[in-house]
Design an enzyme around this catalytic site. Sequence first.
Site, mmCIF file in Angstrom:
data_model
loop_
_atom_site.group_PDB
_atom_site.id
_atom_site.type_symbol
_atom_site.label_atom_id
_atom_site.label_comp_id
_atom_site.label_asym_id
_atom_site.label_seq_id
_atom_site.Cartn_x
_atom_site.Cartn_y
_atom_site.Cartn_z
ATOM 1 N N PHE A 122 0.864 -1.175 0.000
ATOM 2 C CA PHE A 122 0.000 0.000 0.000
ATOM 3 C C PHE A 122 0.901 1.226 0.000
ATOM 4 C CE2 PHE A 122 -4.120 1.872 0.878
ATOM 5 C CZ PHE A 122 -4.981 0.866 0.509
ATOM 6 N N GLN A 243 -6.279 15.333 3.474
ATOM 7 C CA GLN A 243 -5.721 14.501 2.416
ATOM 8 C C GLN A 243 -6.682 14.408 1.247
ATOM 9 O OE1 GLN A 243 -5.180 10.018 2.834
ATOM 10 N NE2 GLN A 243 -3.129 10.848 2.874
ATOM 11 N N HIS A 245 -7.499 12.206 -1.867
ATOM 12 C CA HIS A 245 -7.196 10.891 -2.411
ATOM 13 C C HIS A 245 -6.947 11.047 -3.896
ATOM 14 C CE1 HIS A 245 -7.361 6.706 -3.495
ATOM 15 N NE2 HIS A 245 -7.363 6.386 -2.216
ATOM 16 N N LEU A 255 -14.689 6.859 -4.495
ATOM 17 C CA LEU A 255 -13.290 6.456 -4.371
ATOM 18 C C LEU A 255 -12.941 5.151 -5.083
ATOM 19 C CD1 LEU A 255 -10.709 6.909 -2.148
ATOM 20 C CD2 LEU A 255 -11.569 4.663 -1.609
ATOM 21 N N GLU A 258 -6.659 2.614 -3.274
ATOM 22 C CA GLU A 258 -5.249 2.494 -3.584
ATOM 23 C C GLU A 258 -4.851 1.039 -3.808
ATOM 24 O OE1 GLU A 258 -3.469 4.720 -0.599
ATOM 25 O OE2 GLU A 258 -1.944 5.456 -1.958
ATOM 26 N N ARG A 289 0.155 9.518 -0.850
ATOM 27 C CA ARG A 289 -1.005 10.101 -1.526
ATOM 28 C C ARG A 289 -0.820 11.526 -1.998
ATOM 29 N NH1 ARG A 289 -5.738 7.339 2.074
ATOM 30 N NH2 ARG A 289 -5.549 5.387 0.943
ATOM 31 N N HIS A 356 -10.525 13.494 1.001
ATOM 32 C CA HIS A 356 -10.688 12.134 1.486
ATOM 33 C C HIS A 356 -10.597 11.980 2.992
ATOM 34 C CE1 HIS A 356 -10.700 7.842 1.251
ATOM 35 N NE2 HIS A 356 -9.471 7.707 1.654
ATOM 36 N N ARG A 397 -1.633 11.421 6.028
ATOM 37 C CA ARG A 397 -1.838 10.060 6.528
ATOM 38 C C ARG A 397 -1.422 9.033 5.474
ATOM 39 N NH1 ARG A 397 -6.753 6.234 6.053
ATOM 40 N NH2 ARG A 397 -7.052 7.453 4.178
HETATM 41 C C1 LIG Z 1 -14.079 5.776 0.759
HETATM 42 C C2 LIG Z 1 -13.127 5.640 1.915
HETATM 43 C C3 LIG Z 1 -12.247 4.572 1.968
HETATM 44 C C4 LIG Z 1 -11.355 4.421 3.028
HETATM 45 N N1 LIG Z 1 -10.500 3.353 3.039
HETATM 46 C C5 LIG Z 1 -9.655 3.196 4.080
HETATM 47 C C6 LIG Z 1 -8.784 2.063 4.158
HETATM 48 O O1 LIG Z 1 -8.778 1.198 3.292
HETATM 49 N N2 LIG Z 1 -7.953 1.961 5.206
HETATM 50 C C7 LIG Z 1 -7.921 2.887 6.205
HETATM 51 O O2 LIG Z 1 -7.164 2.727 7.130
HETATM 52 N N3 LIG Z 1 -8.755 3.958 6.171
HETATM 53 C C8 LIG Z 1 -9.608 4.134 5.142
HETATM 54 N N4 LIG Z 1 -10.443 5.231 5.111
HETATM 55 C C9 LIG Z 1 -10.521 6.108 6.278
HETATM 56 C C10 LIG Z 1 -11.309 5.437 7.381
HETATM 57 O O3 LIG Z 1 -12.327 4.647 6.829
HETATM 58 C C11 LIG Z 1 -11.959 6.425 8.325
HETATM 59 O O4 LIG Z 1 -11.022 7.357 8.737
HETATM 60 C C12 LIG Z 1 -12.495 5.713 9.530
HETATM 61 O O5 LIG Z 1 -13.338 4.662 9.173
HETATM 62 C C13 LIG Z 1 -13.217 6.630 10.474
HETATM 63 O O6 LIG Z 1 -13.720 5.860 11.531
HETATM 64 P P1 LIG Z 1 -14.304 6.532 12.822
HETATM 65 O O7 LIG Z 1 -14.593 5.453 13.805
HETATM 66 O O8 LIG Z 1 -13.423 7.631 13.265
HETATM 67 O O9 LIG Z 1 -15.646 7.220 12.316
HETATM 68 P P2 LIG Z 1 -16.886 6.679 11.421
HETATM 69 O O10 LIG Z 1 -16.777 5.282 11.002
HETATM 70 O O11 LIG Z 1 -17.084 7.712 10.385
HETATM 71 O O12 LIG Z 1 -18.062 6.722 12.434
HETATM 72 C C14 LIG Z 1 -18.553 7.929 12.969
HETATM 73 C C15 LIG Z 1 -19.690 7.587 13.881
HETATM 74 O O13 LIG Z 1 -20.061 8.743 14.596
HETATM 75 C C16 LIG Z 1 -21.465 8.876 14.560
HETATM 76 N N5 LIG Z 1 -21.765 10.301 14.727
HETATM 77 C C17 LIG Z 1 -21.226 11.337 14.070
HETATM 78 N N6 LIG Z 1 -21.745 12.488 14.522
HETATM 79 C C18 LIG Z 1 -22.624 12.159 15.495
HETATM 80 C C19 LIG Z 1 -23.484 12.894 16.330
HETATM 81 N N7 LIG Z 1 -23.563 14.226 16.287
HETATM 82 N N8 LIG Z 1 -24.269 12.225 17.194
HETATM 83 C C20 LIG Z 1 -24.245 10.871 17.260
HETATM 84 N N9 LIG Z 1 -23.440 10.123 16.499
HETATM 85 C C21 LIG Z 1 -22.642 10.774 15.628
HETATM 86 C C22 LIG Z 1 -21.885 8.286 13.262
HETATM 87 O O14 LIG Z 1 -23.236 7.902 13.288
HETATM 88 C C23 LIG Z 1 -20.950 7.087 13.180
HETATM 89 O O15 LIG Z 1 -21.476 6.026 13.918
HETATM 90 C C24 LIG Z 1 -11.348 5.383 4.057
HETATM 91 C C25 LIG Z 1 -12.228 6.456 4.013
HETATM 92 C C26 LIG Z 1 -13.107 6.605 2.937
HETATM 93 C C27 LIG Z 1 -14.005 7.782 2.887
#
Ligand SMILES: Cc1cc2nc3c(=O)[nH]c(=O)nc-3n(C[C@H](O)[C@H](O)[C@H](O)COP(=O)(O)OP(=O)(O)OC[C@H]3O[C@@H](n4cnc5c(N)ncnc54)[C@H](O)[C@@H]3O)c2cc1C
Lengths: 594, 84
Positions: A122, A243, A245, A255, A258, A289, A356, A397
């Site tokens: 990656f 970042q 993408h 998206l 990668e 990236r 991204h 990142r």
């Molecule tokens: C298309 C895409 C592909 C990706 N691929 C990768 C990858 O292959 N590898 C990698 O390491 N990273 C990847 N990333 C990045 C990674 O997926 C995210 O950074 C990560 O999943 C974020 O997780 P999190 O737990 O911080 O938040 P999230 O999974 O976004 O969860 C946020 C949570 O907070 C809740 N929430 C938000 N606001 C409120 C509120 N006001 N009240 C109550 N609940 C709330 C939502 O309901 C949700 O449950 C990718 C990102 C994208 C967009």
Amino acid sequence: MSKLTIPVRKFDAVIVGAGGSGLRAAIQLSEAGLKTAVLSKVFPTRSHTVAAQGGVSASLGNSEDDHWHWHMYDTVKGSDWLGDQDAIEYMCRKAPEVVVELEHFGMPFDRTDEGKIYQRPFGGHMSNFGEKPVRRACAAADRTGHAMLHALYQRNVRANTQFFVEWMALDLMRDDSGQVLGVIALEMETGEVVAFHSKATVFATGGAGRIFYSSTNAFINTGDGLGMAARAGVPLEDMEFWQFHPTGVAGAGVLITEGVRGEGGILRNSTNERFMERYAPNAKDLASRDVVSRAMVTEINEGRGCGPNKDFVLLDITHLDPATIMKRLPGIREISIQFAGIDPIKAPIPVVPTCHYQMGGVPTNYKGQVVSDDGTPIKGFYAAGEVACASVHGANRLGTNSLLDLLVFGKASGDSVIADIKSGEIGLKELPANFADFTLARLNRLNTQTGGANVNETRLELQRTMQKHCGVFRFKDMLVEGVAKILDIEKAVAMTEIKDKSQVWNTARVEALELDNLIEVAKATMVSAEARKESRGAHVRDDAPDTAANPNGRDDVNWHKHTLWHRASNALSYKPVIMTPLSVETIALKTRSY
Amino acid sequence: MEEREKINRLRWRCTRRAMLEMDLLLGEFLDRIYPALTPEQADAFVILADMEDLELWPLVNGSRECPDPVQAEVLALLRNVRVK
Ligand SMILES: Cc1cc2nc3c(=O)[nH]c(=O)nc-3n(C[C@H](O)[C@H](O)[C@H](O)COP(=O)(O)OP(=O)(O)OC[C@H]3O[C@@H](n4cnc5c(N)ncnc54)[C@H](O)[C@@H]3O)c2cc1C
């Protein structure tokens, strides 16, 4: 003086967010026997973590030699030396442990023939301190995030975590000493506003990628955690670093992982040239990236873009065995057909750099405790995942390090809550009499506003402004203008008007409240970006060019420091980057090249 | 549940999904095509919208067959939605 009151529910811990980080934190807390509530705007397994396709990094060394110290080096280098080295060491050392743990929670990782976790290369992940690409990404086909979230959710069900689904947290509650006492939240189904009073509050609300017009992020990513923190007087760290993408489908933003380049995909310009060979002779298409994004934009700016408007480049996998594409990248083929109208087995996919990931966020230490300006923990407040800035990602990142961040810091924040409760550092403190006033006043303003601004139009204007004034390439005058424009838009946000005043399922109200959060993130981003007069990682300024004294425009003498944006004053302060790791030697400042 | 509440709940579940792809597709569908659906099709759409993205996506792109005939009709309409 408050006469207004709302129902209060009491918990040991309240976690806002049910993505990977929130669910990982919840496992720690519930399994320790703490009464834990998890709030989410959507059903947990609909969180944005599902979208992560590529994988999660860990130096397991299953396919070839690997070491956490190499992973640490890559992460520091990827961050353009803005990442804190204590947190980076912590994350990379913990990676094998949390990934194996996840396997035990039931995560269906891809396997090698010998039955070990399959690992693929990656961008930016190298062996032997930057020598050559290494296979470090662990994946479950291209459904890594989905599989991870399901494994974590099942484990929470087993541990009796209490979920509040389709609830939106609105504001943080703090007392005069600054201690965090929980959140106030709105239940969408009833319109009821309730205080979640707790010993500990963990923010795991994910990113805010919807501040940009062109984004790979789902609509849910409105930066609610950042908005709540900022309104409660907590600074936001390094918000100028976003970042882009390299490979969003031109037009839709969707998206293309990668992992496609990991499996052999190649970027080509209008002359069919594999142009990454010129920009990154070693890593080529697998360079970091920001390096790839900048190369693509340069190709487009210099007239070598493709299509009638010469405004995208091509991602080519037509040379790969269709069987490999179907087996390792099936979702990618479907996405390309639906959103670009192209079957990638037959023709290359049109792609452009697209917003991204948010590197900055609520400042924390490596234990997942939110810290104030001087680094001391804010009592009762924790954060993990994309909303948090530990800071492991610094100015940029590396792919797959985010899912790792969720696991490591989700777990660490849970452990810190347990330790802080046990030591008596935090307990259930009494709520101040006026605890609900601020939130109720906000809601009342929205309900009674007349002659105000339309929510959708204001959001669009915000997104277009961010895209135009604060995108992949940044220009001095545009940033100055951008600050003025965003402050103007803020005035409209303060006067949004909704026609629907009903209680039950009032989505117009919820969207207006989301916009209140987007504007805080947009201000923090624009103001921080305008002020940082160098190029570093994902923050690339036209007026900070590549010179002998400042390679790549990076100015370590003046700008090797973290930004802190303060909402009340709309002003910035700075704090040093932590250069001392936990056990190994400092990875000294060096020019970043691939 | 009154119609406004039902539509708003549906809108939330169509446009606050895990994946941008699905936000775009279902949001577009809700605005442009949903109002013209028969009551049976509308009910089928609610069921589809309640599915998780990675469950729904293979049905949308046709890589998995949908056993329910009314849902299949709605899926065919959904498949034809082109996002900008
Ligand atoms: C298309 C895409 C592909 C990706 N691929 C990768 C990858 O292959 N590898 C990698 O390491 N990273 C990847 N990333 C990045 C990674 O997926 C995210 O950074 C990560 O999943 C974020 O997780 P999190 O737990 O911080 O938040 P999230 O999974 O976004 O969860 C946020 C949570 O907070 C809740 N929430 C938000 N606001 C409120 C509120 N006001 N009240 C109550 N609940 C709330 C939502 O309901 C949700 O449950 C990718 C990102 C994208 C967009």
